[in-house]
Scaffold this motif. Sequence first.
Motif, short mmCIF file in Angstrom:
data_model
loop_
_atom_site.label_atom_id
_atom_site.label_comp_id
_atom_site.label_asym_id
_atom_site.label_seq_id
_atom_site.Cartn_x
_atom_site.Cartn_y
_atom_site.Cartn_z
N ASP A 118 0.51 -1.44 0.13
CA ASP A 118 0.09 0.19 0.17
C ASP A 118 1.13 1.48 0.06
O ASP A 118 1.76 1.62 0.89
CB ASP A 118 -0.89 -0.07 1.07
N ALA A 119 0.96 2.21 -0.78
CA ALA A 119 1.46 3.19 -1.42
C ALA A 119 1.68 3.99 0.38
O ALA A 119 2.59 4.78 0.40
CB ALA A 119 1.55 3.54 -2.53
N GLN A 120 0.00 3.98 0.24
CA GLN A 120 0.74 5.02 1.34
C GLN A 120 0.57 5.02 2.83
O GLN A 120 1.36 5.26 3.68
CB GLN A 120 -1.11 5.21 1.74
N GLU A 141 1.62 -3.57 3.78
CA GLU A 141 0.28 -4.80 2.77
C GLU A 141 -0.78 -3.90 2.25
O GLU A 141 -1.83 -3.44 3.66
CB GLU A 141 0.25 -6.14 3.33
N ARG A 142 -1.43 -4.13 1.68
CA ARG A 142 -3.29 -3.42 0.80
C ARG A 142 -3.57 -4.61 1.56
O ARG A 142 -3.06 -5.60 0.71
CB ARG A 142 -3.05 -2.82 -0.09
N VAL A 143 -4.86 -4.72 2.06
CA VAL A 143 -5.86 -5.08 2.54
C VAL A 143 -7.05 -4.64 1.39
O VAL A 143 -7.54 -3.52 1.72
CB VAL A 143 -6.38 -5.04 4.41
#
Length: 168
Positions: free
Chosen positions: A25-27, A164-166
């Motif tokens: 997750d880029a954020q 990790e992007r969820v």
Amino acid sequence: MRVSLFVDGANYYYMQRDKLKWTIDAQKLLEWAKSKGELVDAFYYIGRSSPSDVREQKYLDMLAYSGYSIVTKDIKEIVQEDGSITRKANLDIEIVLDMFNTIENYDMAILVSGDGDFERALQLLRARGKKFIVLSTAGFIASELRMVAGMHFIDVNTLRDQLERVTT
């Protein structure tokens, strides 16, 4: 500690697709970088396939609104001897130029890349008294970059619970 983040977009993408098998997750990456000090800059370097690519533009807009400065270059198609086409938009020189043109703004550089072409740049940053972290993963980071990074290499897999992007 003033921190600057430099994300090699192509390397970031292929590392996730080919090695990690999970999405960063880029954020969350920005938030992780902020945990290292005062984040003064975050650059994301990416080749553009087409300005009319709506999906690509949405991704770049999300990055910009999240806080990244976007540096783009058009992707070039190179015809190989066998007739196959290779698509490239090498932004390594832009990354290194920005590292050194903004060197007075930060104390630590975080490089998200496994590309061995950054070996010399990191050696020079160290010689200039700058700290750095290389974020990549085992089996994807070039040996020369791993050698210069030493204890300053962090395997992204160890940060999976933080990055990790969820998807819901």
